[in-house]
Scaffold this motif. Structure first.
Motif: not given
Length: 78
Positions: A14-18, A20-22, A24, A26-27, A30
């Protein structure tokens, strides 16, 4: 490029997803960046350890040489 399968704890995923979104990206990008950064950090630590070890060896040799010079100086003074 090779593909791997990776199991991550839910919180880490979840943290890596957040993050990576920040950023911009992909996971996967990241995670690649995180691995590259850790690889550089570990390489730096390994190099520093080797340098410390080499410095210790040089220090020991320097102490022996200094002792030899001190002995020569004492012999000349006598």
């Amino acid at each position: 490029m090779k593909t791997i399968s990776l199991n991550l704890p839910d919180e880490l995923l979840e943290t890596s997803g957040r993050f990576s979104n920040a950023l911009q990206v992909t996971r996967a990008e990241y995670i690649r960046r995180a691995i590259e950064q850790l690889n550089r950090q570990i390489d730096t630590e390994i190099r520093a350890k080797r340098m410390r070890q080499a410095a210790q060896k040089c220090r020991a040799a320097d102490l022996r040489v200094n002792a030899e010079f001190a002995a020569i100086e004492r012999d000349v003074e006598d």
